[in-house]
Motif scaffolding. Structure first.
Motif, mmCIF file in Angstrom:
data_model
loop_
_atom_site.group_PDB
_atom_site.id
_atom_site.type_symbol
_atom_site.label_atom_id
_atom_site.label_comp_id
_atom_site.label_asym_id
_atom_site.label_seq_id
_atom_site.Cartn_x
_atom_site.Cartn_y
_atom_site.Cartn_z
ATOM 1 N N VAL A 105 17.424 84.019 29.819
ATOM 2 C CA VAL A 105 17.188 85.340 30.407
ATOM 3 C C VAL A 105 16.732 86.362 29.364
ATOM 4 O O VAL A 105 16.336 87.462 29.720
ATOM 5 C CB VAL A 105 18.457 85.868 31.125
ATOM 6 C CG1 VAL A 105 18.844 84.973 32.274
ATOM 7 C CG2 VAL A 105 19.611 86.043 30.146
ATOM 8 N N ASP A 160 19.522 87.663 38.758
ATOM 9 C CA ASP A 160 19.240 86.825 37.590
ATOM 10 C C ASP A 160 20.522 86.276 36.980
ATOM 11 O O ASP A 160 20.552 85.150 36.487
ATOM 12 C CB ASP A 160 18.463 87.631 36.535
ATOM 13 C CG ASP A 160 17.090 88.045 37.027
ATOM 14 O OD1 ASP A 160 16.379 87.180 37.571
ATOM 15 O OD2 ASP A 160 16.739 89.234 36.893
ATOM 16 N N VAL A 161 21.589 87.095 37.009
ATOM 17 C CA VAL A 161 22.873 86.687 36.438
ATOM 18 C C VAL A 161 23.991 87.101 37.401
ATOM 19 O O VAL A 161 23.981 88.216 37.925
ATOM 20 C CB VAL A 161 23.116 87.338 35.054
ATOM 21 C CG1 VAL A 161 24.486 86.930 34.495
ATOM 22 C CG2 VAL A 161 22.008 86.963 34.074
ATOM 23 N N GLN A 197 19.758 87.061 45.417
ATOM 24 C CA GLN A 197 18.678 87.134 44.431
ATOM 25 C C GLN A 197 19.101 87.996 43.242
ATOM 26 O O GLN A 197 18.829 89.194 43.182
ATOM 27 C CB GLN A 197 17.412 87.690 45.084
ATOM 28 C CG GLN A 197 16.896 86.869 46.245
ATOM 29 C CD GLN A 197 16.489 85.455 45.837
ATOM 30 O OE1 GLN A 197 15.905 85.254 44.762
ATOM 31 N NE2 GLN A 197 16.780 84.478 46.685
ATOM 32 N N ALA A 202 17.677 76.619 35.352
ATOM 33 C CA ALA A 202 17.838 77.838 34.544
ATOM 34 C C ALA A 202 16.860 77.889 33.381
ATOM 35 O O ALA A 202 16.551 76.876 32.758
ATOM 36 C CB ALA A 202 19.268 77.918 34.025
ATOM 37 N N CYS A 235 21.709 92.187 30.073
ATOM 38 C CA CYS A 235 20.867 92.217 31.273
ATOM 39 C C CYS A 235 20.102 93.527 31.372
ATOM 40 O O CYS A 235 18.920 93.542 31.751
ATOM 41 C CB CYS A 235 21.726 91.996 32.516
ATOM 42 S SG CYS A 235 22.382 90.313 32.656
ATOM 43 N N ARG A 254 17.034 92.429 33.464
ATOM 44 C CA ARG A 254 17.476 91.391 34.406
ATOM 45 C C ARG A 254 18.499 91.962 35.387
ATOM 46 O O ARG A 254 19.336 92.795 35.014
ATOM 47 C CB ARG A 254 18.112 90.225 33.640
ATOM 48 C CG ARG A 254 17.181 89.554 32.649
ATOM 49 C CD ARG A 254 16.101 88.760 33.362
ATOM 50 N NE ARG A 254 15.328 87.944 32.433
ATOM 51 C CZ ARG A 254 14.492 86.986 32.813
ATOM 52 N NH1 ARG A 254 14.311 86.744 34.101
ATOM 53 N NH2 ARG A 254 13.817 86.283 31.917
ATOM 54 N N SER A 255 18.431 91.496 36.633
ATOM 55 C CA SER A 255 19.387 91.955 37.639
ATOM 56 C C SER A 255 20.706 91.216 37.473
ATOM 57 O O SER A 255 20.747 90.038 37.101
ATOM 58 C CB SER A 255 18.841 91.730 39.047
ATOM 59 O OG SER A 255 18.553 90.353 39.265
ATOM 60 N N GLY A 265 17.696 79.099 39.432
ATOM 61 C CA GLY A 265 17.326 79.883 38.263
ATOM 62 C C GLY A 265 18.321 80.949 37.886
ATOM 63 O O GLY A 265 18.247 81.521 36.794
ATOM 64 N N THR A 266 19.257 81.259 38.777
ATOM 65 C CA THR A 266 20.283 82.258 38.467
ATOM 66 C C THR A 266 21.265 81.687 37.444
ATOM 67 O O THR A 266 21.589 80.506 37.472
ATOM 68 C CB THR A 266 21.057 82.645 39.743
ATOM 69 O OG1 THR A 266 20.139 83.193 40.681
ATOM 70 C CG2 THR A 266 22.148 83.660 39.447
ATOM 71 N N HIS A 267 21.751 82.542 36.545
ATOM 72 C CA HIS A 267 22.776 82.148 35.585
ATOM 73 C C HIS A 267 24.142 82.575 36.131
ATOM 74 O O HIS A 267 24.344 83.756 36.438
ATOM 75 C CB HIS A 267 22.530 82.812 34.229
ATOM 76 C CG HIS A 267 21.346 82.264 33.499
ATOM 77 N ND1 HIS A 267 21.370 81.929 32.165
ATOM 78 C CD2 HIS A 267 20.087 81.974 33.922
ATOM 79 C CE1 HIS A 267 20.188 81.470 31.799
ATOM 80 N NE2 HIS A 267 19.392 81.501 32.854
#
Length: 663
Positions: free
Chosen positions: A252, A361-362, A359, A249, A303, A308-309, A386-388
């Motif tokens: 973000v 980001d969070v 896929q 991680a 986000c 961020r997605s 890398g995703t939170h």
């Protein structure tokens, strides 16, 4: 080994019975009890008598329908082979479908080779398996290795239904004792088969920060515990996946963006948002009214501001719908996030997994107390590096129905950044409910003095009076006093049986709210129903265990039900997994909320009562809660003295070890 006849020739009473029970049991698509009776009258009593012309000669069966029925009969061939084994032994017809779900389409062949495999079903009994084995092979011995390994698997499955993911060999041996099995030989046979594995003692937790005496060699915990391979892999994968997410991680958003997203939050809530932004995995806990939803909404804002997605998910459709309303953006069930392909969403049934990861980001998962080990493992396996991941839940609620203690173990590990929200903010919407829930969460049951009548306690003398009060509240008092229609009132009770259990209450509530003949398997248009199993492949929209909906239409051995996720067509054998749902168990209510809730505490609940169960029941209501109290002093005693029932799980120790290895 003897084999059951497979030809089904006419004149065989046993095979005629098998054929009729198979047809009447919903195992032949398109055929119900009525048509099965017509077949019997027409002399259609065995497979050899089935033909398109014979079917077309039945009343109200057209040539076209006869052709469809014959095609579905051919497709049911493997199920019929299994029915020929089970039905003469007086096993329930529904076991045919369940065994094929558990063992595959070749279940009949597998049962012939190893009759103890029927013990994969949770309600199968050892004497039943023994009897089947003797029928198929009169020379079979009690020390047969197949029996031993099946008994070990059955014992571990029984433990799993109580939430345990692993057990010591001594505990398994104790479970085997009533069945005259040699525990050592049985465990060895199970281990040799590979479906059971040895694991380290989870009560020994590695402390990576402790100073080690260089002259004393560290000893690994003894591998004297065992677990099913499925549950062992699940907990291993959760711990390893959490370590993977933590190590990959990156923040973000920058500090100023985080600060702006937290406008209006208190310092603790803002700290939770910062943890979500800066760590691969973080935990957010708290009771009702403490601001979990506001904090999640701030993560959504963060986000959006940072480009961020984001994915929001919860274990049930109602929980996802509620999360969507509160967070102000779309949410979905965990199964839908994973791309469930059908059935119960087991291994291999998700579109997204370690080879095809989600896929985003969070990812925020609410109501995490409902996550069992297998679903949590599938979720974490599917999340990309890398995703939170933000895990949100209330550990004071009942734990998952499935095996594991995921949220509790992650909290207890102390190895993950966590925020616990304690300040009670909700004083207008749900204020009295939130205050009562907070007291119960802390182990006390105060007297309710609520002039707003948001919380009402209705004392009752016994189950009969309690049931009468429930019907009165749902049909008259709550709609009249609070303006809440009956279709927005949910009854929850800890028990199925008794005057104040789900079965009797549903009969009484149907008679009062939607009387009818029960056009399809006891269901009429307008009935409230609850799903008792996952059917994620239903058309046009799948649904999950515990989802409550309303029958909007009935058809030929089918009903169409409107759930919170959409409408589903439920037909044939799937109807066996549907019950009336005006009254449901507290366990099935978990993860859902209703405008008004009637929580029944009958004397039959007795030893079932616990602080998590009572707390979960009380927190299902948004605006009004009526507690029908017939349990006497047992209610307060349970709140004060009966906490969470211990579960034997490995995730706490595995998480400490996995994250400790990161340094």
């Amino acid at each position: 080994m003897s084999t059951p006849a497979g030809t089904g020739e006419p004149g065989s009473r046993v095979l005629g019975s098998v054929f009729h029970e198979f047809a009447a049991g919903g195992l032949w698509s398109g055929v119900g009890k009525g048509l099965a009776e017509e077949m019997a009258k027409a002399g259609m009593t065995s497979p050899s008598t089935v033909s398109v012309s014979a079917l077309a000669a039945l009343p109200r069966v057209t040539e076209r329908r006869a052709s469809r029925l014959y095609t579905s009969w051919i497709g049911a061939g493997q199920a019929y082979q299994l029915a020929e084994i089970l039905i003469p032994e007086e096993f329930p017809v529904r076991w045919v479908t369940r065994l094929m779900d558990a063992l595959g389409d070749n279940a009949a062949e597998l049962i012939m080779k190893d009759p103890w495999r029927i013990l994969v079903l949770p309600d199968a009994l050892v004497p039943q398996a023994d009897r089947l084995a003797r029928t198929l092979d009169p020379e079979v011995r009690r020390d047969d290795p197949r029996r031993g390994r099946a008994l070990v698997g059955w014992t571990l499955a029984r433990f799993a239904r109580d939430g345990h993911t692993a057990s010591s060999m001594a505990e398994v041996a104790q479970g085997l004792r009533p069945f005259g099995a040699d525990a050592e030989a049985a465990i060895t046979a199970a281990l040799d088969m590979g479906e059971v594995v040895q694991v380290s003692d989870p009560t020994v937790v590695f402390d990576p920060t402790a100073e080690q005496d260089p002259e004393v060699e560290f000893e690994e915990p003894a591998d004297d515990w065992i677990a099913t391979l499925t549950l062992a892999d699940a907990e291993d994968n959760i711990a390893e996946g959490i370590a993977r997410l933590q190590s990959t991680a990156k923040p973000v958003a920058k500090a100023k963006v985080i600060e702006a997203a937290c406008a209006g939050l208190d310092a603790v809530q803002a700290g939770a948002v910062a943890l979500a932004a800066n760590h691969g995995v973080s935990l957010l806990t708290g009771g009702p009214g403490t601001g979990k939803s506001r904090t999640i909404a701030a993560v959504v804002t963060l986000c959006e501001s940072a480009g961020r997605s984001l994915a929001l998910a919860a274990p049930t459709g109602r929980a996802a719908k509620r999360l969507e309303e509160l967070a102000g953006t779309s949410a979905m069930t965990v199964h839908r996030l994973l791309g469930a392909r059908g059935g119960d969403g087991g291994a291999g049934r998700f579109e997204h997994d370690a080879d095809n990861r989600i896929q985003f980001d969070v990812v925020v998962v609410d109501e995490a107390s409902m996550l069992d080990a297998e679903l949590a493992a599938a979720l974490i396996d599917s999340i990309a590096d890398g995703t939170h991941l933000v895990v949100v839940g209330d550990p004071a609620q009942l734990p998952s129905i499935g095996a594991g203690r995921v949220l509790g173990d992650l909290i207890d590990s102390g190895a993950l950044p966590m925020t616990e929200l304690r300040t009670l903010y909700r004083q207008t919407e749900g204020g009295a409910i939130a205050r009562l829930a907070t007291a119960v969460r802390g182990g006390s049951l105060p007297m309710v003095t609520d002039p707003t009548r948001e919380v009402v306690v209705v004392p009752s003398r016994g189950s009969g009076e309690a049931a009468h009060r429930v019907v009165q509240l749902v049909t008259d008092s709550i709609p009249r006093v609070f303006g809440t229609p009956s279709d927005q009132i949910q009854v929850v009770t800890p028990v199925h049986r008794g005057d104040a259990g789900t079965q009797a209450l549903n009969r009484a509530l149907k008679a009062a709210l939607n009387p009818g003949t029960g056009a399809v398997r006891g269901f009429d248009k307008g009935d409230r129903v609850v799903a008792t199993a996952n059917h994620l492949d239903a058309e046009p929209v799948g649904y999950a265990n515990g989802e409550v909906g309303t029958v909007v239409s009935t058809g030929d051995n089918s009903v169409r039900v409107a759930f919170s996720t959409g409408e589903s067509e439920i037909a044939g054998k799937s109807l066996n997994d549907l019950l009336h749902g005006w009254a449901i168990t507290v366990h099935r209510a978990q993860g859902s909320e209703w405008e008004a809730v009637v929580a029944v505490m009958p004397p039959e609940a007795g030893n079932m009562l616990s602080r998590p169960l009572i707390y979960t029941a009380l927190t299902r209501a948004r605006h009004h809660l009526s507690v029908v109290h017939a349990a006497g002093p047992a209610l307060a005693r349970a709140v004060e003295q009966v906490g969470e029932k211990p579960r034997r799980t490995r995730l706490r120790s595995l998480t400490v070890e996995a994250l400790g290895a990161l340094g």
